[in-house]
Design a protein around this motif. Structure first.
Motif, PDB file in Angstrom:
ATOM      1  N   ARG A 101       0.753  -1.002   0.008  1.00 28.41           N
ATOM      2  CA  ARG A 101      -0.166   0.040  -0.068  1.00 28.41           C
ATOM      3  C   ARG A 101       0.888   1.274  -0.158  1.00 28.41           C
ATOM      4  N   ALA A 102       1.996   1.142   0.622  1.00 30.19           N
ATOM      5  CA  ALA A 102       2.742   2.664   0.894  1.00 30.19           C
ATOM      6  C   ALA A 102       3.363   2.686  -0.661  1.00 30.19           C
ATOM      7  N   HIS A 103       4.039   1.587  -1.186  1.00 25.46           N
ATOM      8  CA  HIS A 103       4.357   1.799  -2.704  1.00 25.46           C
ATOM      9  C   HIS A 103       3.463   2.324  -3.678  1.00 25.46           C
ATOM     10  N   LEU A 104       2.430   1.803  -3.638  1.00 19.34           N
ATOM     11  CA  LEU A 104       1.136   2.307  -4.456  1.00 19.34           C
ATOM     12  C   LEU A 104       0.779   3.768  -4.144  1.00 19.34           C
ATOM     13  N   LEU A 105       0.622   4.083  -2.681  1.00 23.98           N
ATOM     14  CA  LEU A 105       0.183   5.496  -2.460  1.00 23.98           C
ATOM     15  C   LEU A 105       1.441   6.570  -2.874  1.00 23.98           C
ATOM     16  N   LEU A 106       2.780   5.856  -2.665  1.00 25.60           N
ATOM     17  CA  LEU A 106       3.763   6.838  -3.335  1.00 25.60           C
ATOM     18  C   LEU A 106       3.822   7.010  -4.633  1.00 25.60           C
ATOM     19  N   HIS A 107       3.507   6.006  -5.519  1.00 30.74           N
ATOM     20  CA  HIS A 107       3.485   6.078  -6.756  1.00 30.74           C
ATOM     21  C   HIS A 107       2.030   6.991  -7.303  1.00 30.74           C
ATOM     22  N   ILE A 108       1.168   6.998  -6.504  1.00 28.19           N
ATOM     23  CA  ILE A 108       0.007   7.862  -6.673  1.00 28.19           C
ATOM     24  C   ILE A 108       0.504   9.321  -6.500  1.00 28.19           C
ATOM     25  N   LEU A 109       0.887   9.413  -5.340  1.00 26.44           N
ATOM     26  CA  LEU A 109       1.410  11.083  -4.916  1.00 26.44           C
ATOM     27  C   LEU A 109       2.531  11.654  -5.747  1.00 26.44           C
ATOM     28  N   GLN A 110       3.346  10.694  -6.392  1.00 28.25           N
ATOM     29  CA  GLN A 110       4.409  11.368  -7.265  1.00 28.25           C
ATOM     30  C   GLN A 110       3.874  11.435  -8.558  1.00 28.25           C
ATOM     31  N   ASP A 111       2.978  10.804  -9.060  1.00 28.09           N
ATOM     32  CA  ASP A 111       1.864  11.226 -10.367  1.00 28.09           C
ATOM     33  C   ASP A 111       1.254  12.558 -10.098  1.00 28.09           C
ATOM     34  N   MET A 112       0.675  12.579  -9.059  1.00 33.08           N
ATOM     35  CA  MET A 112      -0.103  14.030  -8.592  1.00 33.08           C
ATOM     36  C   MET A 112       0.868  15.214  -8.694  1.00 33.08           C
ATOM     37  N   MET A 113       2.133  14.886  -8.076  1.00 32.37           N
ATOM     38  CA  MET A 113       2.957  15.916  -8.006  1.00 32.37           C
ATOM     39  C   MET A 113       3.653  16.366  -9.342  1.00 32.37           C
ATOM     40  N   ARG A 114       3.946  15.263 -10.222  1.00 31.97           N
ATOM     41  CA  ARG A 114       4.374  15.596 -11.592  1.00 31.97           C
ATOM     42  C   ARG A 114       3.202  16.303 -12.429  1.00 31.97           C
ATOM     43  N   LYS A 115       2.110  16.020 -12.152  1.00 35.41           N
ATOM     44  CA  LYS A 115       0.923  16.613 -13.030  1.00 35.41           C
ATOM     45  C   LYS A 115       0.724  18.181 -12.447  1.00 35.41           C
ATOM     46  N   GLU A 116       0.994  18.576 -10.993  1.00 34.47           N
ATOM     47  CA  GLU A 116       0.818  19.697 -10.523  1.00 34.47           C
ATOM     48  C   GLU A 116       2.322  20.461 -10.995  1.00 34.47           C
ATOM     49  N   GLN A 117       3.276  19.925 -11.285  1.00 32.18           N
ATOM     50  CA  GLN A 117       4.471  20.742 -11.774  1.00 32.18           C
ATOM     51  C   GLN A 117       4.332  21.124 -13.128  1.00 32.18           C
ATOM     52  N   MET A 118       3.786  20.221 -13.840  1.00 32.93           N
ATOM     53  CA  MET A 118       3.577  20.554 -15.234  1.00 32.93           C
ATOM     54  C   MET A 118       2.537  21.550 -15.449  1.00 32.93           C
TER      55      MET A 118
END
Length: 122
Positions: free
Chosen positions: A36-53
């Protein structure tokens, strides 16, 4: 771990049609906290990547330098919603955990946001 092994043994011994239903029912006992931690980290990284773009595009439209972007923020509620879509209902342990901190994230519970320095992302 013992519960996971017992459930897996029981589920495997069932007919295929029942097996699928049992896996769904006992998913929270079968998947580990680390998964679950790895999945949540992946989701969060994706959200941050989109926010940065999004923020970079906003700065470019204003003819401003991307260097002005120092931190990124995403809504804690949005992460909770995305986690719920994957049947993860408690993310606060993740947000206070080692993976979260090592990745450079900070939880601001007062404002309900997760922040990260842009310098760390490059």
């Amino acid at each position: 771990v013992a519960i996971k092994m017992m459930l897996e043994s029981f589920i495997v011994a069932q007919k295929f049609s029942v097996r699928r239903s049992l896996r769904r029912s006992f998913a929270k006992f079968i998947t580990s906290g680390e998964d679950r931690a790895h999945l949540l980290l992946h989701i969060l990284q994706d959200m941050m990547r989109k926010e940065q773009m999004y923020q970079v595009i906003r700065l470019r439209q204003k003819n401003l330098s991307e260097d002005l972007l120092e931190t990124l923020e995403v809504s804690l509620e949005e992460l909770q919603n995305r986690a719920r879509e994957r049947r993860i209902y408690d993310i606060l342990d993740f947000c206070k955990g080692q993976n979260f901190q090592e990745a450079g994230y900070f939880l601001d519970e007062e404002r309900g946001v997760i922040t990260r320095s842009v310098v760390q992302q490059q």
